[in-house]
Design an enzyme around this catalytic site. Sequence first.
Site, PDB file in Angstrom:
ATOM      1  CG  LEU A  34     -15.329  16.866   2.261  1.00  0.00           C
ATOM      2  CD1 LEU A  34     -14.191  15.892   2.302  1.00  0.00           C
ATOM      3  CD2 LEU A  34     -16.081  16.712   3.348  1.00  0.00           C
ATOM      4  CG  PHE A  82     -28.933  19.221   4.545  1.00  0.00           C
ATOM      5  CD1 PHE A  82     -29.028  17.821   5.106  1.00  0.00           C
ATOM      6  CD2 PHE A  82     -29.651  19.980   5.603  1.00  0.00           C
ATOM      7  CE1 PHE A  82     -29.807  17.282   5.764  1.00  0.00           C
ATOM      8  CE2 PHE A  82     -30.503  19.365   6.494  1.00  0.00           C
ATOM      9  CZ  PHE A  82     -30.633  18.093   6.765  1.00  0.00           C
ATOM     10  CB  SER A 126     -34.173  29.871   4.524  1.00  0.00           C
ATOM     11  OG  SER A 126     -33.834  30.992   5.561  1.00  0.00           O
ATOM     12  CE1 TYR A 153     -29.971  31.930   3.312  1.00  0.00           C
ATOM     13  CE2 TYR A 153     -28.629  30.437   2.176  1.00  0.00           C
ATOM     14  CZ  TYR A 153     -29.747  30.694   2.922  1.00  0.00           C
ATOM     15  OH  TYR A 153     -30.193  29.724   3.889  1.00  0.00           O
ATOM     16  CE  LYS A 157     -31.203  27.460   1.281  1.00  0.00           C
ATOM     17  NZ  LYS A 157     -30.993  26.155   1.319  1.00  0.00           N
ATOM     18  CG  PHE A 182     -38.071  30.401  11.871  1.00  0.00           C
ATOM     19  CD1 PHE A 182     -38.814  29.119  11.103  1.00  0.00           C
ATOM     20  CD2 PHE A 182     -38.465  31.453  12.006  1.00  0.00           C
ATOM     21  CE1 PHE A 182     -40.027  29.569  10.449  1.00  0.00           C
ATOM     22  CE2 PHE A 182     -39.965  31.844  10.903  1.00  0.00           C
ATOM     23  CZ  PHE A 182     -40.465  30.849  10.420  1.00  0.00           C
ATOM     24  NE  ARG A 235     -33.211  37.676  12.307  1.00  0.00           N
ATOM     25  CZ  ARG A 235     -33.473  38.846  12.126  1.00  0.00           C
ATOM     26  NH1 ARG A 235     -34.127  39.266  12.950  1.00  0.00           N
ATOM     27  NH2 ARG A 235     -32.601  39.694  11.341  1.00  0.00           N
ATOM     28  NE  ARG A 299     -26.272  40.819   9.572  1.00  0.00           N
ATOM     29  CZ  ARG A 299     -25.975  39.625  10.117  1.00  0.00           C
ATOM     30  NH1 ARG A 299     -24.953  38.918  10.258  1.00  0.00           N
ATOM     31  NH2 ARG A 299     -26.911  38.907  10.330  1.00  0.00           N
ATOM     32  N   GLY A 301     -29.366  44.432   5.416  1.00  0.00           N
ATOM     33  CA  GLY A 301     -29.991  43.065   4.968  1.00  0.00           C
ATOM     34  C   GLY A 301     -30.818  42.568   6.285  1.00  0.00           C
ATOM     35  CG  ASP A 302     -29.326  42.083  10.129  1.00  0.00           C
ATOM     36  OD1 ASP A 302     -29.168  40.907   9.624  1.00  0.00           O
ATOM     37  OD2 ASP A 302     -28.458  42.506  10.998  1.00  0.00           O
TER      38      ASP A 302
HETATM   39  C1  WQD Z   1     -28.968  36.955  14.136  1.00  0.00           C
HETATM   40  C2  WQD Z   1     -29.470  38.386  14.676  1.00  0.00           C
HETATM   41  C3  WQD Z   1     -27.947  39.963  13.491  1.00  0.00           C
HETATM   42  C4  WQD Z   1     -23.938  38.400  14.570  1.00  0.00           C
HETATM   43  C5  WQD Z   1     -29.218  34.049   8.380  1.00  0.00           C
HETATM   44  C6  WQD Z   1     -29.990  33.428   7.368  1.00  0.00           C
HETATM   45  C7  WQD Z   1     -30.785  32.342   7.560  1.00  0.00           C
HETATM   46  C8  WQD Z   1     -29.796  31.335   8.154  1.00  0.00           C
HETATM   47  C9  WQD Z   1     -29.406  32.096   9.438  1.00  0.00           C
HETATM   48  C10 WQD Z   1     -28.394  29.988   6.818  1.00  0.00           C
HETATM   49  C11 WQD Z   1     -29.364  39.383  13.606  1.00  0.00           C
HETATM   50  C12 WQD Z   1     -27.549  39.725  14.792  1.00  0.00           C
HETATM   51  C13 WQD Z   1     -25.414  38.709  14.037  1.00  0.00           C
HETATM   52  C14 WQD Z   1     -23.246  39.350  14.998  1.00  0.00           C
HETATM   53  C15 WQD Z   1     -25.254  40.670  15.828  1.00  0.00           C
HETATM   54  N1  WQD Z   1     -28.839  31.295   7.052  1.00  0.00           N
HETATM   55  N2  WQD Z   1     -26.227  39.641  14.878  1.00  0.00           N
HETATM   56  N3  WQD Z   1     -24.173  40.413  15.924  1.00  0.00           N
HETATM   57  O1  WQD Z   1     -29.437  36.968   9.521  1.00  0.00           O
HETATM   58  O2  WQD Z   1     -31.262  36.047  11.293  1.00  0.00           O
HETATM   59  O3  WQD Z   1     -30.287  34.721   9.418  1.00  0.00           O
HETATM   60  O4  WQD Z   1     -28.549  33.219   9.272  1.00  0.00           O
HETATM   61  O5  WQD Z   1     -28.784  28.978   6.846  1.00  0.00           O
HETATM   62  O6  WQD Z   1     -31.581  32.062   6.270  1.00  0.00           O
HETATM   63  O7  WQD Z   1     -30.689  34.692   6.882  1.00  0.00           O
HETATM   64  O8  WQD Z   1     -28.955  35.044  11.350  1.00  0.00           O
HETATM   65  O9  WQD Z   1     -27.112  34.724  13.226  1.00  0.00           O
HETATM   66  O10 WQD Z   1     -26.394  36.072  11.102  1.00  0.00           O
HETATM   67  O11 WQD Z   1     -28.227  37.002  12.918  1.00  0.00           O
HETATM   68  O12 WQD Z   1     -25.959  41.440  16.269  1.00  0.00           O
HETATM   69  O13 WQD Z   1     -22.001  39.194  15.041  1.00  0.00           O
HETATM   70  O14 WQD Z   1     -28.117  38.537  15.342  1.00  0.00           O
HETATM   71  O15 WQD Z   1     -28.090  41.493  13.326  1.00  0.00           O
HETATM   72  O16 WQD Z   1     -30.237  40.421  14.463  1.00  0.00           O
HETATM   73  P1  WQD Z   1     -30.150  35.936  10.470  1.00  0.00           P
HETATM   74  P2  WQD Z   1     -27.644  35.852  12.113  1.00  0.00           P
END
Ligand code: WQD
Length: 341
Positions: A34, A82, A126, A153, A157, A182, A235, A299, A301-302
């Site tokens: 929790l 999980f 992931s 992170y 994985k 995904f 994505r 952002r 790392g994206d």
């Molecule tokens: C998606 C897109 C952002 C927020 C990560 C992990 C993956 C899983 C899911 C855990 C990107 C854009 C996001 C915002 C934005 N994690 N964005 N404004 O980074 O693809 O995946 O989360 O289980 O393992 O890698 O997901 O939803 O953070 O971002 O523009 O306020 O949305 O730049 O292009 P991500 P996300």
Amino acid sequence: MARILVTGGTGYIGSHTTVELMQQGYDVVIIDNLSNSTSAVLDGIAAIVGTRPAFEQVDCNDPQAVADVFTKYTDIQGVIHFAASKAVNESVEQPLKYYRNNLMSLITVLEQMKAHNVHNIVFSSSCTVYGQPAEEHLPVDETAPIQVALSPYGNTKQINEEIIRDEAHANTQLHATILRYFNPIGAHPSAMIGELPNGVPQNLLPFVTQTAIGLRKELKVFGDDYNTPDGSCIRDYIYVVDLAKAHVKAVERMLNRQATEQVEVFNLGTGRGLSVLEILKTFMQVTGVNVPYQIVGRREGDIEQVWAKPDKANNVLGWKADTPIEDVLLSAWRWEQKIRS
Ligand code: WQD
């Protein structure tokens, strides 16, 4: 019917998977510390299924506590793991927390499974293990190269997958199914369970729904200068209920001894890439709600674009993520309205 141990089962994907398992007749025992969810999720599951899953508040890093669960529930025939820390940027700030929690929890679960003669595990992985696939590897299938992780992170994985492979090599009784998700989004159609982000959401969709309901002033779109049709990142957004159903298929495959390898890997996506701006505009269309947004810088790392080639999961698991994106986005909106009502 078999009992499945679901670690992290009061979390977002774990709770939706528990619902699907129970509705297919499996008994479930959830263990969760929790730390990133609440036991109220159990009420949501019970409201959908009609019965409450067994629950033990346990930290997967506590070998004795995990052992006690296997001793108490002697009918456990498989585990879905999980339980993990999952915030990408938090992992950059607190790598040691991530390596300790995410690696030790899996190691503890595997050790206790072996000690209690349980030999089937589904592991929550992931698509982040692929990093930014090269163009020739898009859409990405399970043979795409694993690339150097962009965050602790993501690295946990990758290391977890290696731990599973090495343990399977040493312990031929172990069967593992690695599911590479995904981007999971949406909420159960009943609006009884859904995503409950802690604090400011890092992921796109909860930020969109919180902006739509007025909790956030505006959505920041992290970059529109990528090499994509509209400049924003692409994505593969997969409905969490479809994702949950894949876990039931994976459990069935192992319990029915249909697995052809000790360790099987499946990409769980829709096979369709959508951009941030497409998600945003579709959300506004289907809900009729305006979502103020501003394009800002990228952002860190994206990655630019990734989406799945889900043929193996479709053909081997007999599973397909086919819920229309419009319905998925509506489910997220209904959930946001429900928890704010
Ligand atoms: C998606 C897109 C952002 C927020 C990560 C992990 C993956 C899983 C899911 C855990 C990107 C854009 C996001 C915002 C934005 N994690 N964005 N404004 O980074 O693809 O995946 O989360 O289980 O393992 O890698 O997901 O939803 O953070 O971002 O523009 O306020 O949305 O730049 O292009 P991500 P996300």
